[in-house]
Design a protein around this motif. Structure first.
Motif, short mmCIF file in Angstrom:
data_model
loop_
_atom_site.label_atom_id
_atom_site.label_comp_id
_atom_site.label_asym_id
_atom_site.label_seq_id
_atom_site.Cartn_x
_atom_site.Cartn_y
_atom_site.Cartn_z
N PRO A 202 0.83 -1.23 0.00
CA PRO A 202 0.00 0.00 0.00
C PRO A 202 0.86 1.27 0.00
O PRO A 202 0.45 2.30 -0.54
N THR A 203 2.03 1.18 0.62
CA THR A 203 2.93 2.34 0.65
C THR A 203 3.47 2.61 -0.75
O THR A 203 3.54 3.77 -1.19
N LEU A 204 3.80 1.54 -1.48
CA LEU A 204 4.27 1.72 -2.85
C LEU A 204 3.17 2.32 -3.72
O LEU A 204 3.43 3.14 -4.59
N GLU A 205 1.92 1.93 -3.43
CA GLU A 205 0.80 2.50 -4.20
C GLU A 205 0.67 4.00 -3.92
O GLU A 205 0.45 4.80 -4.83
N LEU A 206 0.78 4.37 -2.64
CA LEU A 206 0.67 5.79 -2.30
C LEU A 206 1.78 6.60 -2.97
O LEU A 206 1.52 7.64 -3.59
N PHE A 207 3.01 6.11 -2.87
CA PHE A 207 4.11 6.86 -3.48
C PHE A 207 4.02 6.84 -5.00
O PHE A 207 4.47 7.79 -5.66
N ALA A 208 3.40 5.80 -5.57
CA ALA A 208 3.22 5.76 -7.03
C ALA A 208 2.29 6.91 -7.45
O ALA A 208 2.46 7.49 -8.51
N SER A 209 1.31 7.24 -6.58
CA SER A 209 0.35 8.29 -6.94
C SER A 209 1.02 9.66 -7.04
O SER A 209 0.45 10.59 -7.60
N ILE A 210 2.23 9.80 -6.49
CA ILE A 210 2.95 11.09 -6.62
C ILE A 210 4.28 10.88 -7.37
O ILE A 210 5.19 11.71 -7.28
N GLY A 211 4.38 9.78 -8.07
CA GLY A 211 5.53 9.56 -8.97
C GLY A 211 6.83 9.17 -8.31
O GLY A 211 7.89 9.20 -8.95
N VAL A 212 6.81 8.78 -7.03
CA VAL A 212 8.07 8.53 -6.32
C VAL A 212 8.48 7.04 -6.36
O VAL A 212 9.68 6.72 -6.29
#
Ligand code: FAD
Length: 403
Positions: free
Chosen positions: A51-61
């Motif tokens: 879920p953390t990777l999904e959140l950071f994916a939403s801001i391109g990180v």
């Protein structure tokens, strides 16, 4: 806009820099106040969950993280004497997340990625090192942080403050809240070595139960990015650090775990006190807390930092609605309800259980637990349900369901 019409962030750890980047992206000015003069690189978090990777994916990180980390598709639960008990395949989460794996990347590198983005893309927001928040006061219009700097005391005003200043948070101590829970008797010793454990059959992440001395073994990229293994052992609180860190003692520990003819090349040795605590409220008026300032737990399962990231993604989205669209500050109470509830229900429960399972002295109970794990990995639906919980997906969804 007045210069003090901004959000103050106390602490430039992984959670503080994430809050900073999220605020800046949302068009909310901030000032980040960090007590230290650099990002500390002691070996702490290394595991990032889906879920953390999904959140950071939403801001391109996320691509920047994956580029520097190790994608780990499976992990082992082992018994120190009997060997492999269960090999968990995170691939069964493919229908739940675009990132059905753990990413191993050290927390100081995550901090540096976020800090560099903040400084490069939003340089108008001050990031002040050597600025320690000593206390916070508030009135109906804003907050005032009393700061200690090398050139003397000063104060900074803002509309809100987010305390991301770790387990000993001064921001939390300025609020009317308790930090309820307990501290374990033993500490956790971490030895880092370049020695490669993979040829002995270990996965890149291993939890190894034992009634006498459990152990956890992880591979992270390391300082030179060529791979470093971290071995974690429990240590009693009474032994002085000089004895714990003595070469003969650490060599004895690691050789008993995995014997080899030459001594181990131990590149770092660190010891940590371990607690299980959650703040009784994450909000006091305009003062908010997130990350370790709000909850601390033992690191078995690799959840604390991930949870802190989930906190600030949740909080900054709500602050954005308040700041730009005049939404009610009641949203900040919702932040508290959502994130504190799951800290209790998932973070605390799961990490306490993880430690108990690793050290269980009741042989029959331990055998029952191993049978349960064997049954879980033998059945795809059961494994998926289990991994949704330990990979933090259920906790994340539960928070979103709280209104
Ligand atoms: C051995 C170990 C292994 C771990 N492994 C994992 C893992 O694999 N996965 C995971 O999710 N979590 C893990 N954790 C937990 C993780 O390290 C923490 O949850 C994480 O560091 C919390 O980040 P934070 O930004 O909230 O706080 P911190 O990392 O503690 O950062 C706080 C920052 O605030 C600064 N500060 C402190 N006081 C003040 C002040 N008064 N004013 C201004 N600045 C201040 C500090 O200098 C620091 O930079 C592990 C922890 C340990 C000890």
């Amino acid at each position: 806009m007045e210069d003090h019409d901004r959000v103050l962030i106390a602490g430039g750890g992984p959670v503080g820099y994430t809050a900073a980047y999220l605020l800046a992206r949302s068009g909310i000015p901030f000032t980040l106040l960090e007590a230290g003069h650099k990002i500390f690189d002691d070996p702490r978090a290394g595991t990032i969950h889906p879920p953390t990777l999904e959140l950071f994916a939403s801001i391109g990180v996320t691509p920047r993280m994956i580029e520097r980390g190790y994608v780990v598709p499976n992990y082992h639960y082992r018994d120190r004497r009997a060997g492999l008990i269960a090999n968990f395949d995170l691939g069964v989460l493919a229908e739940d997340t675009p990132f059905p794996f753990r990413l191993m990347l050290e927390q100081h590198k995550i901090c540096a990625i976020l800090r560099d983005l903040v400084l490069a893309e939003y340089p108008q927001n001050p990031v002040l090192l050597d600025h320690r928040v000593a206390s916070v006061t508030q009135d109906e219009n804003g907050v005032v942080a009393a700061i200690e700097t090398p050139s003397g005391p000063m104060s900074v005003r803002g509309r809100y403050i987010i305390g991301c200043d770790g387990g000993r948070s001064q921001v939390r101590k300025s609020m009317s809240v308790d930090f309820e829970g307990f501290t374990y008797d033993e500490r956790f010793l971490i030895l880092s070595t370049k020695y490669d454990f993979a040829p002995h059959g270990f996965a890149q992440t291993n939890y190894i139960a034992d009634p006498e001395q459990w152990c956890a073994l992880f591979k992270v990229p390391g300082h030179d990015e060529t791979g470093t293994w971290r071995v974690v052992f429990p240590m009693d609180s009474n032994t002085p650090e000089s004895e714990i860190f003595a070469e003969a003692h650490v060599q004895g520990l690691i050789q008993r775990f995995q014997a080899k003819s030459a001594p181990y090349d131990i590149v770092h040795r660190n010891i940590y006190q371990v607690h299980q605590r959650v703040a009784s409220c994450y909000r006091d008026g305009r003062i908010l807390i997130a990350g370790d300032a709000a909850h601390i737990n033992n690191p078995l399962g690799g959840m604390g930092m991930n949870f802190g990231f989930h906190d600030v993604f949740n909080l900054v989205e709500k602050l954005g609605r308040i700041w730009h669209r005049g939404a009610s500050e009641d949203l900040l109470d919702l932040y508290d309800r959502q994130r504190r509830t799951v800290a209790q229900e998932y973070l605390q429960r799961q990490t306490i259980e993880n430690k108990k399972n690793m050290e269980n002295k009741d042989t029959a109970a331990q055998e029952r637990f191993y049978d349960e794990l064997r049954g879980i990995v033998a059945d795809r639906a059961k494994q998926r349900a289990y991994l949704r919980r330990v990979a933090m997906i259920d906790g994340f969804d539960r928070a979103a369901s709280i209104t």
